[in-house]
Motif scaffolding. Structure first.
Motif, PDB file in Angstrom:
ATOM      1  N   MET A   1     -35.440  84.423  10.733  1.00  0.00           N
ATOM      2  CA  MET A   1     -34.651  85.067   9.702  1.00  0.00           C
ATOM      3  C   MET A   1     -33.631  84.069   9.166  1.00  0.00           C
ATOM      4  O   MET A   1     -33.011  83.335   9.904  1.00  0.00           O
ATOM      5  N   MET A   2     -33.443  84.077   7.850  1.00  0.00           N
ATOM      6  CA  MET A   2     -32.547  83.110   7.246  1.00  0.00           C
ATOM      7  C   MET A   2     -31.103  83.582   7.371  1.00  0.00           C
ATOM      8  O   MET A   2     -30.796  84.753   7.223  1.00  0.00           O
ATOM      9  N   ALA A   3     -30.216  82.632   7.643  1.00  0.00           N
ATOM     10  CA  ALA A   3     -28.790  82.958   7.755  1.00  0.00           C
ATOM     11  C   ALA A   3     -28.185  83.013   6.360  1.00  0.00           C
ATOM     12  O   ALA A   3     -28.517  82.221   5.488  1.00  0.00           O
ATOM     13  N   LEU A   4     -27.304  83.966   6.160  1.00  0.00           N
ATOM     14  CA  LEU A   4     -26.642  84.123   4.866  1.00  0.00           C
ATOM     15  C   LEU A   4     -25.295  83.434   4.884  1.00  0.00           C
ATOM     16  O   LEU A   4     -24.587  83.484   5.885  1.00  0.00           O
ATOM     17  N   PRO A   5     -24.917  82.810   3.755  1.00  0.00           N
ATOM     18  CA  PRO A   5     -23.559  82.284   3.664  1.00  0.00           C
ATOM     19  C   PRO A   5     -22.562  83.431   3.824  1.00  0.00           C
ATOM     20  O   PRO A   5     -22.858  84.578   3.492  1.00  0.00           O
ATOM     21  N   HIS A   6     -21.386  83.115   4.319  1.00  0.00           N
ATOM     22  CA  HIS A   6     -20.372  84.132   4.624  1.00  0.00           C
ATOM     23  C   HIS A   6     -20.094  85.047   3.426  1.00  0.00           C
ATOM     24  O   HIS A   6     -20.005  86.265   3.575  1.00  0.00           O
ATOM     25  N   GLY A   7     -19.978  84.507   2.231  1.00  0.00           N
ATOM     26  CA  GLY A   7     -19.690  85.297   1.035  1.00  0.00           C
ATOM     27  C   GLY A   7     -20.795  86.291   0.726  1.00  0.00           C
ATOM     28  O   GLY A   7     -20.540  87.427   0.351  1.00  0.00           O
ATOM     29  N   GLN A   8     -22.056  85.848   0.860  1.00  0.00           N
ATOM     30  CA  GLN A   8     -23.176  86.744   0.594  1.00  0.00           C
ATOM     31  C   GLN A   8     -23.253  87.849   1.638  1.00  0.00           C
ATOM     32  O   GLN A   8     -23.552  88.985   1.308  1.00  0.00           O
ATOM     33  N   LEU A   9     -22.977  87.514   2.879  1.00  0.00           N
ATOM     34  CA  LEU A   9     -22.993  88.519   3.932  1.00  0.00           C
ATOM     35  C   LEU A   9     -21.909  89.557   3.681  1.00  0.00           C
ATOM     36  O   LEU A   9     -22.151  90.766   3.773  1.00  0.00           O
ATOM     37  N   GLY A  10     -20.740  89.099   3.293  1.00  0.00           N
ATOM     38  CA  GLY A  10     -19.630  90.018   3.023  1.00  0.00           C
ATOM     39  C   GLY A  10     -19.910  90.923   1.840  1.00  0.00           C
ATOM     40  O   GLY A  10     -19.679  92.138   1.905  1.00  0.00           O
ATOM     41  N   SER A  11     -20.418  90.354   0.742  1.00  0.00           N
ATOM     42  CA  SER A  11     -20.687  91.182  -0.436  1.00  0.00           C
ATOM     43  C   SER A  11     -21.860  92.127  -0.192  1.00  0.00           C
ATOM     44  O   SER A  11     -21.844  93.264  -0.656  1.00  0.00           O
ATOM     45  N   SER A  12     -22.861  91.680   0.561  1.00  0.00           N
ATOM     46  CA  SER A  12     -23.987  92.560   0.885  1.00  0.00           C
ATOM     47  C   SER A  12     -23.529  93.726   1.746  1.00  0.00           C
ATOM     48  O   SER A  12     -23.915  94.876   1.514  1.00  0.00           O
ATOM     49  N   THR A  13     -22.702  93.433   2.712  1.00  0.00           N
ATOM     50  CA  THR A  13     -22.173  94.481   3.587  1.00  0.00           C
ATOM     51  C   THR A  13     -21.317  95.452   2.777  1.00  0.00           C
ATOM     52  O   THR A  13     -21.451  96.680   2.922  1.00  0.00           O
ATOM     53  N   MET A  14     -20.473  94.909   1.907  1.00  0.00           N
ATOM     54  CA  MET A  14     -19.633  95.759   1.075  1.00  0.00           C
ATOM     55  C   MET A  14     -20.488  96.647   0.160  1.00  0.00           C
ATOM     56  O   MET A  14     -20.212  97.839  -0.003  1.00  0.00           O
ATOM     57  N   GLY A  15     -21.538  96.091  -0.403  1.00  0.00           N
ATOM     58  CA  GLY A  15     -22.437  96.864  -1.261  1.00  0.00           C
ATOM     59  C   GLY A  15     -23.121  97.984  -0.506  1.00  0.00           C
ATOM     60  O   GLY A  15     -23.202  99.122  -0.983  1.00  0.00           O
ATOM     61  N   LEU A  16     -23.602  97.671   0.682  1.00  0.00           N
ATOM     62  CA  LEU A  16     -24.272  98.683   1.501  1.00  0.00           C
ATOM     63  C   LEU A  16     -23.315  99.792   1.914  1.00  0.00           C
ATOM     64  O   LEU A  16     -23.622 100.976   1.786  1.00  0.00           O
ATOM     65  N   VAL A  17     -22.131  99.417   2.349  1.00  0.00           N
ATOM     66  CA  VAL A  17     -21.131 100.402   2.764  1.00  0.00           C
ATOM     67  C   VAL A  17     -20.714 101.273   1.572  1.00  0.00           C
ATOM     68  O   VAL A  17     -20.627 102.502   1.683  1.00  0.00           O
ATOM     69  N   ALA A  18     -20.487 100.644   0.416  1.00  0.00           N
ATOM     70  CA  ALA A  18     -20.068 101.403  -0.774  1.00  0.00           C
ATOM     71  C   ALA A  18     -21.172 102.351  -1.233  1.00  0.00           C
ATOM     72  O   ALA A  18     -20.914 103.529  -1.504  1.00  0.00           O
ATOM     73  N   GLY A  19     -22.396 101.858  -1.320  1.00  0.00           N
ATOM     74  CA  GLY A  19     -23.514 102.694  -1.770  1.00  0.00           C
ATOM     75  C   GLY A  19     -23.767 103.871  -0.852  1.00  0.00           C
ATOM     76  O   GLY A  19     -23.841 105.027  -1.294  1.00  0.00           O
ATOM     77  N   LEU A  20     -23.874 103.578   0.427  1.00  0.00           N
ATOM     78  CA  LEU A  20     -24.128 104.655   1.392  1.00  0.00           C
ATOM     79  C   LEU A  20     -22.922 105.568   1.539  1.00  0.00           C
ATOM     80  O   LEU A  20     -23.062 106.791   1.648  1.00  0.00           O
ATOM     81  N   GLY A  21     -21.724 104.969   1.519  1.00  0.00           N
ATOM     82  CA  GLY A  21     -20.503 105.764   1.652  1.00  0.00           C
ATOM     83  C   GLY A  21     -20.341 106.758   0.519  1.00  0.00           C
ATOM     84  O   GLY A  21     -20.020 107.929   0.744  1.00  0.00           O
ATOM     85  N   LEU A  22     -20.571 106.303  -0.720  1.00  0.00           N
ATOM     86  CA  LEU A  22     -20.463 107.208  -1.864  1.00  0.00           C
ATOM     87  C   LEU A  22     -21.559 108.267  -1.847  1.00  0.00           C
ATOM     88  O   LEU A  22     -21.318 109.417  -2.241  1.00  0.00           O
ATOM     89  N   ALA A  23     -22.743 107.908  -1.384  1.00  0.00           N
ATOM     90  CA  ALA A  23     -23.829 108.890  -1.304  1.00  0.00           C
ATOM     91  C   ALA A  23     -23.479 109.990  -0.299  1.00  0.00           C
ATOM     92  O   ALA A  23     -23.644 111.179  -0.582  1.00  0.00           O
TER      93      ALA A  23
END
Length: 182
Positions: A1-23
């Protein structure tokens, strides 16, 4: 599995949390059978896809190849009419300004990359839509599931079809130029 740069990991996590949280929050605050919920959740999924999509754009790149029969099917499904509607309301102008690049091959390559990023994001948004619609049916909310699915098709699947038609036109034109130059 490819490692993500810190910024991409943070924004991906934020996107997932926001999307699922709002749902989830919308499910309890608005209710899955309310039309407003379908729009709220699609906005959440669009935001989620915007942040997660760039991380996944290079996964399974063969999915970006458009078969010659696809544009015909998409046109029969009303994609060209939808694209024209987007032009009338000004959305296409906004997207064109966002994608405006200099002329030449590098500009075309960036434009094609933009269609891939958009397609990836919208596919993620529709995947989340499909999962939520299945959950709504399982929770005895068929009307809510239908509304979520309908809005998801309009906001995610039609844009995917538009991106695929656009990419086909550009890549088939480029192929036809190369073939005629023999």
């Amino acid at each position: 599995m490819m490692a993500l740069p810190h910024g991409q990991l943070g924004s991906s996590t934020m996107g997932l949390v926001a999307g699922l949280g709002l749902a989830v929050a919308g499910w309890f605050a608005i209710g899955p059978d309310h039309l407003v919920y379908a729009f709220v959740v699609q906005g959440a999924f669009l935001f989620m896809a915007l942040l997660i999509g760039p991380v996944l754009v290079d996964v399974a790149r063969q999915r970006y190849r458009v078969k010659p029969f696809e544009p015909r099917i998409y046109t029969l499904l009303g994609t060209e009419a939808f694209r024209r509607l987007l032009g009338v309301v000004g959305w296409n102008r906004i997207i064109m300004q966002m994608r405006r690049t200099e002329q030449g091959a590098s500009g075309k390559a960036r434009f094609l990359r933009g269609t891939e990023q958009s397609e990836t994001g919208h596919l993620l948004g529709f995947s989340a839509t499909a999962v939520l619609a299945i959950m709504a049916v399982a929770a005895s909310h068929p009307r809510g599931a239908a509304q979520i699915l309908l809005i998801g098709v309009i906001l995610h699947l039609y844009p995917v079809m538009i991106q695929r038609i656009t990419r086909f036109r550009i890549t088939s034109h480029r192929t036809n130029i190369k073939e005629s130059g023999r």
